[in-house]
Design an enzyme around this catalytic site. Structure first.
Site, PDB file in Angstrom:
ATOM      1  N   HIS A 164      37.861  69.799   5.797  1.00 40.33           N
ATOM      2  CA  HIS A 164      38.051  70.106   7.218  1.00 40.33           C
ATOM      3  C   HIS A 164      37.526  71.506   7.528  1.00 40.33           C
ATOM      4  O   HIS A 164      36.773  71.700   8.503  1.00 40.33           O
ATOM      5  CB  HIS A 164      39.540  70.003   7.559  1.00 40.33           C
ATOM      6  CG  HIS A 164      39.893  70.500   8.925  1.00 40.33           C
ATOM      7  ND1 HIS A 164      40.121  69.650   9.995  1.00 40.33           N
ATOM      8  CD2 HIS A 164      40.082  71.766   9.404  1.00 40.33           C
ATOM      9  CE1 HIS A 164      40.416  70.372  11.067  1.00 40.33           C
ATOM     10  NE2 HIS A 164      40.401  71.657  10.735  1.00 40.33           N
ATOM     11  N   GLU A 165      37.902  72.482   6.715  1.00 42.69           N
ATOM     12  CA  GLU A 165      37.452  73.860   6.945  1.00 42.69           C
ATOM     13  C   GLU A 165      35.942  73.986   6.759  1.00 42.69           C
ATOM     14  O   GLU A 165      35.270  74.711   7.501  1.00 42.69           O
ATOM     15  CB  GLU A 165      38.182  74.826   6.016  1.00 42.69           C
ATOM     16  CG  GLU A 165      39.688  74.854   6.195  1.00 42.69           C
ATOM     17  CD  GLU A 165      40.113  75.095   7.629  1.00 42.69           C
ATOM     18  OE1 GLU A 165      39.373  75.789   8.368  1.00 42.69           O
ATOM     19  OE2 GLU A 165      41.179  74.584   8.034  1.00 42.69           O
ATOM     20  N   HIS A 188      34.162  73.059   9.864  1.00 40.12           N
ATOM     21  CA  HIS A 188      34.008  74.157  10.821  1.00 40.12           C
ATOM     22  C   HIS A 188      32.810  75.025  10.460  1.00 40.12           C
ATOM     23  O   HIS A 188      32.033  75.439  11.332  1.00 40.12           O
ATOM     24  CB  HIS A 188      35.275  75.019  10.836  1.00 40.12           C
ATOM     25  CG  HIS A 188      36.447  74.388  11.523  1.00 40.12           C
ATOM     26  ND1 HIS A 188      36.372  73.839  12.777  1.00 40.12           N
ATOM     27  CD2 HIS A 188      37.743  74.240  11.131  1.00 40.12           C
ATOM     28  CE1 HIS A 188      37.561  73.369  13.141  1.00 40.12           C
ATOM     29  NE2 HIS A 188      38.405  73.598  12.155  1.00 40.12           N
ATOM     30  N   GLU A 232      38.808  70.711  16.382  1.00 36.67           N
ATOM     31  CA  GLU A 232      39.716  70.188  15.358  1.00 36.67           C
ATOM     32  C   GLU A 232      39.491  68.693  15.126  1.00 36.67           C
ATOM     33  O   GLU A 232      39.476  68.232  13.985  1.00 36.67           O
ATOM     34  CB  GLU A 232      41.167  70.453  15.756  1.00 36.67           C
ATOM     35  CG  GLU A 232      41.552  71.922  15.748  1.00 36.67           C
ATOM     36  CD  GLU A 232      41.264  72.586  14.421  1.00 36.67           C
ATOM     37  OE1 GLU A 232      41.601  72.013  13.360  1.00 36.67           O
ATOM     38  OE2 GLU A 232      40.678  73.685  14.429  1.00 36.67           O
TER      39      GLU A 232
END
Length: 298
Positions: A152-153, A156, A221
């Site tokens: 997930h990070e 980004h 997100e």
């Protein structure tokens, strides 16, 4: 040259924004408003807009360049370069494998000490980034769930969310400063009132400016969750979010954009309202479950 792409994009976008705003401003003040009997010529100028742009984007640009240093300064952190434990090896290898797969430079990998289970990514570009996880998150999640959070990070990082967020913040800052200056100019003969009006509007408009910023943060997100699902599977990401939700509910922990400047960077944050930096964890789980079933994703 790749290391300068994000900065070049930011500078180029700033120039395009300024040119667009300048043209729009000139047409509005010199042609449109006078046609309706509103004459602001001589009261406001492109110079005011330029100063607002410099201040608004300048602050956002500096924050972006210093984002890694600012994040480290506010927390007790340790960089993982030579993993010394199984958990450190898990974190380091997960980030290394993803960066290799994505064709980007390996981000700095950090662990910080906090019972609050969280993680974040920051940095001025995908090839100059850092990923950090809290000790609370590592202790709460199993290995697959940790990999999902790290994916997930990395989403980004790969999507350039830090740069796009900076551009939006800079644009909002520009309008805040410009409108504040415009209002203050109406009281040039009373400097104390002009100062008070400017300060009041800067505070009030800054809160309003958070609305589009946090809306964009919520969309980021969802996109990062989808990226994690594509990289490691939706099931691990769903399980991680469910555990984070249970723990956050028990701890009554929230991160909001008003109180915490790092709020938009974390994997979880405040849950409700226009100023929420994140969608509710329930909504994120529901979106991932819909993705598993082949339905459209937010």
């Amino acid at each position: 040259m790749k290391s300068f792409k994000s900065i070049a994009l930011l500078v180029g976008t700033n120039l395009l924004i300024f040119i667009t705003l300048s043209i729009t401003f000139s047409v509005l003040v010199n042609l449109v408003l006078p046609a309706f009997g509103v004459d602001l010529r001589g009261v406001v100028s492109v110079t005011d807009l330029l100063w607002a742009l410099v201040i608004g984007f300048g602050g956002a640009f500096i924050s972006l360049l210093m984002s890694k240093q600012l994040a480290r300064a506010g927390m007790q952190m340790q960089r993982i370069e030579q993993p010394q434990s199984a958990k450190e090896r898990l974190i380091y290898d997960a980030v290394a494998q993803l960066s290799t797969r994505l064709g980007i430079r390996m981000p700095e990998v950090w662990v910080y000490w906090s019972d609050d289970p969280n993680a974040f990514a920051t940095g001025p570009g995908r090839n100059h980034s850092m990923v950090a996880v809290s000790s609370g998150l590592v202790n709460l999640l199993n290995d697959n769930e940790v990999r999902a959070v790290l994916a997930h990070e990395m989403g980004h990082v790969y999507n350039g969310d830090m740069v796009s967020t900076t551009l939006l913040q800079g644009l909002m800052n520009t309008f805040v400063f410009w409108l504040s200056m415009l209002a203050a100019r109406q009281f040039d003969d009373r400097p104390m009132i002009a100062f008070a009006v400017s300060m009041f509007l800067q505070v009030a408009l800054s809160f309003l400016a958070l609305i589009p910023i946090t809306w964009f943060s919520r969309r980021r997100e969802f996109a990062a969750d989808r990226f994690a699902a594509e990289q490691v599977g939706a099931g691990a990401m769903i399980s991680a979010l469910q555990k984070l939700h249970q723990r956050a509910t028990a701890m009554h922990v929230e991160h909001d954009a008003v109180r915490d400047p790092m709020a938009t960077a974390y994997i979880s944050g405040s849950w409700y309202g226009l100023f929420a930096t994140h969608p509710s964890l329930e909504a994120r789980v529901a979106a991932l479950q819909a993705l598993q079933k082949g339905y459209s994703y937010p």
